[in-house]
Write a protein that holds these residues in place. Structure first.
Motif, mmCIF file in Angstrom:
data_model
loop_
_atom_site.group_PDB
_atom_site.id
_atom_site.type_symbol
_atom_site.label_atom_id
_atom_site.label_comp_id
_atom_site.label_asym_id
_atom_site.label_seq_id
_atom_site.Cartn_x
_atom_site.Cartn_y
_atom_site.Cartn_z
ATOM 1 N N LYS A 60 0.826 -1.208 0.000
ATOM 2 C CA LYS A 60 0.000 0.000 0.000
ATOM 3 C C LYS A 60 0.867 1.268 0.000
ATOM 4 O O LYS A 60 1.702 1.461 0.894
ATOM 5 N N PRO A 74 -3.221 6.523 5.044
ATOM 6 C CA PRO A 74 -4.008 7.615 5.622
ATOM 7 C C PRO A 74 -3.764 7.749 7.116
ATOM 8 O O PRO A 74 -3.046 6.931 7.716
ATOM 9 N N GLU A 116 -2.040 4.029 10.679
ATOM 10 C CA GLU A 116 -1.322 3.304 9.622
ATOM 11 C C GLU A 116 0.053 3.909 9.382
ATOM 12 O O GLU A 116 0.989 3.184 9.077
ATOM 13 N N CYS A 121 -7.299 -0.006 -0.252
ATOM 14 C CA CYS A 121 -8.069 0.939 0.543
ATOM 15 C C CYS A 121 -7.888 2.407 0.151
ATOM 16 O O CYS A 121 -8.400 2.831 -0.866
ATOM 17 N N ASN A 122 -7.076 3.166 0.914
ATOM 18 C CA ASN A 122 -6.952 4.599 0.642
ATOM 19 C C ASN A 122 -6.425 4.876 -0.758
ATOM 20 O O ASN A 122 -6.769 5.912 -1.357
ATOM 21 N N ARG A 145 -7.463 3.859 -3.408
ATOM 22 C CA ARG A 145 -8.562 3.974 -4.388
ATOM 23 C C ARG A 145 -9.076 5.408 -4.485
ATOM 24 O O ARG A 145 -9.830 5.731 -5.416
ATOM 25 N N ARG A 146 -8.717 6.262 -3.544
ATOM 26 C CA ARG A 146 -9.182 7.658 -3.550
ATOM 27 C C ARG A 146 -8.285 8.561 -4.390
ATOM 28 O O ARG A 146 -8.642 9.725 -4.627
ATOM 29 N N ASN A 150 -10.784 -1.293 4.504
ATOM 30 C CA ASN A 150 -11.343 -1.217 5.856
ATOM 31 C C ASN A 150 -11.568 0.277 6.090
ATOM 32 O O ASN A 150 -10.586 1.008 6.294
ATOM 33 N N THR A 151 -12.812 0.734 6.034
ATOM 34 C CA THR A 151 -13.076 2.171 6.027
ATOM 35 C C THR A 151 -13.982 2.589 7.173
ATOM 36 O O THR A 151 -15.213 2.466 7.077
HETATM 37 N N1 ING Z 1 -9.106 3.438 5.465
HETATM 38 C C1 ING Z 1 -9.805 4.576 5.003
HETATM 39 C C2 ING Z 1 -9.930 4.672 3.500
HETATM 40 O O1 ING Z 1 -9.184 5.354 2.825
HETATM 41 C C3 ING Z 1 -10.312 6.939 5.175
HETATM 42 C C4 ING Z 1 -9.313 5.869 5.574
HETATM 43 C C5 ING Z 1 -11.677 6.815 5.524
HETATM 44 C C6 ING Z 1 -9.910 7.990 4.398
HETATM 45 C C7 ING Z 1 -12.589 7.798 5.134
HETATM 46 C C8 ING Z 1 -10.819 8.981 3.992
HETATM 47 C C9 ING Z 1 -12.165 8.870 4.369
HETATM 48 O O2 ING Z 1 -10.887 4.086 3.001
HETATM 49 C C10 ING Z 1 -7.930 2.887 5.061
HETATM 50 N N2 ING Z 1 -7.555 1.757 5.669
HETATM 51 O O3 ING Z 1 -7.246 3.401 4.203
#
Ligand code: ING
Length: 303
Positions: A126, A130, A145, A171-172, A174-175, A196-197
């Motif tokens: 990863k 975040p 993390e 996870c993060n 993907r943003r 895991n969000t």
């Molecule tokens: N978890 C979350 C994610 O990116 C987060 C952290 C949650 C970021 C909500 C922004 C908004 O989905 C992990 N494990 O990265």
């Protein structure tokens, strides 16, 4: 058409004291359900062997390291590798990796893609971590993390696995549009992403209430803008008091959601993905060679 029947194996909560053996039994149960539905590939969530431990501040390094795997495969997960090989099903597994590398101990949030013969065909660590490195005042749950992992050092590789150009993210990742574009530039056809969000990541209800929307928005955009399939798989529900989103889903290169989970528990969601579907987009709208202007994008890598 070139069909890959994929199963998103969503997980409900994993308790802090749940053994790896108990978790692996859940993973095998979902693998069998997926096989019964004709799946070629089963995708498990991020950190799918344990509870989401970065929600806690831990001082003792031995306690921290108890959440990590020192080898992969290993005795706890061998039954899963054996079940998959017997069923001739590939799978994607997310776990905390403790590695001895470059003369030191390294810790990564890792995912591997195992092919139908049981070989580890692709590994990803990863990149986008975040949260924080130090515990934050006023949080019911931490998100450490940046304390427990270091950023991945393998880039975003795309490999030909099971007759498909496969890529992984976690996870993060993907943003961030860069995640998909680096793989899109390698002609990726399917991106596998566990998550895991928690729904309380930032201390702002106006943002937290959009957790589900931002989850699907990110993967729909990534799929469409790079003409690739995306498989998003949650571990969610209320885990040790921390609420995490679910709505695992399979996204077509059109950006459409073709299947999604309906519960907050262990749930298998399948779809027969035609890996040729992205081709039309890559030959027209997203013909990178014909339309992209890299000289205009330099700021993206110059920070
Ligand atoms: N978890 C979350 C994610 O990116 C987060 C952290 C949650 C970021 C909500 C922004 C908004 O989905 C992990 N494990 O990265």
């Amino acid at each position: 058409s070139r069909i890959m029947t994929v199963a998103a194996a969503q997980m409900g909560p994993i308790a802090r004291d749940e053994s790896r053996q108990a978790v692996v039994a859940r993973l095998i149960d979902m693998l069998r359900q997926a096989k019964d539905r004709g799946a070629d590939l089963v995708v498990y969530p991020e950190l799918c062997l344990t509870t989401f431990f970065p929600r806690w501040m831990m001082e003792d390094q031995d306690e921290v390291d108890s959440w990590f795997e020192r080898t992969m495969p290993n005795p706890a997960v061998n039954p899963l590798f054996e079940a998959a090989r017997e069923s001739e099903v590939g799978f994607c597994l997310g776990y905390a990796e403790l590695a001895q590398e470059d003369g030191g101990t390294r810790r990564f949030n890792t995912a591997i893609l195992v092919d139908k013969a049981g070989r580890v065909a692709l590994k990803y660590r990863k990149v986008h971590l975040p949260g924080h490195a130090e515990p934050q005042e006023g949080r019911k749950f931490q998100h450490l993390e940046k304390r427990y992992f270091e950023p991945g050092n393998l880039g975003f590789p795309v490999r030909r696995v099971m007759d498909a150009n496969m890529g992984l993210c976690i996870c993060n990742d993907r943003r961030w549009p860069e995640t998909y574009r680096v793989m899109g530039l390698q002609d990726v056809e399917m991106v596998l992403c566990g998550y895991n969000t928690p729904t309380d990541h930032v201390q702002d209800p106006a943002i937290n209430r959009l957790s589900d929307f931002h989850n699907h928005l990110s993967m729909q955009a990534g799929a469409y803008q790079n003409a690739t399939w995306v498989v998003g798989v949650a571990k969610g529900g209320v885990e040790e008091g921390s609420e995490m989103i679910t709505h695992s889903a399979i996204f077509a290169p059109s950006g459409e959601i073709v299947a999604q989970a309906a519960t907050m528990e262990d749930e298998v969601v399948t779809f027969a993905c035609d890996l040729e579907m992205g081709r039309k987009y890559k030959e027209t709208i997203f013909n990178f060679a014909a339309h992209r202007e890299p000289d205009a994008y330099r700021l993206i890598v110059e920070r």
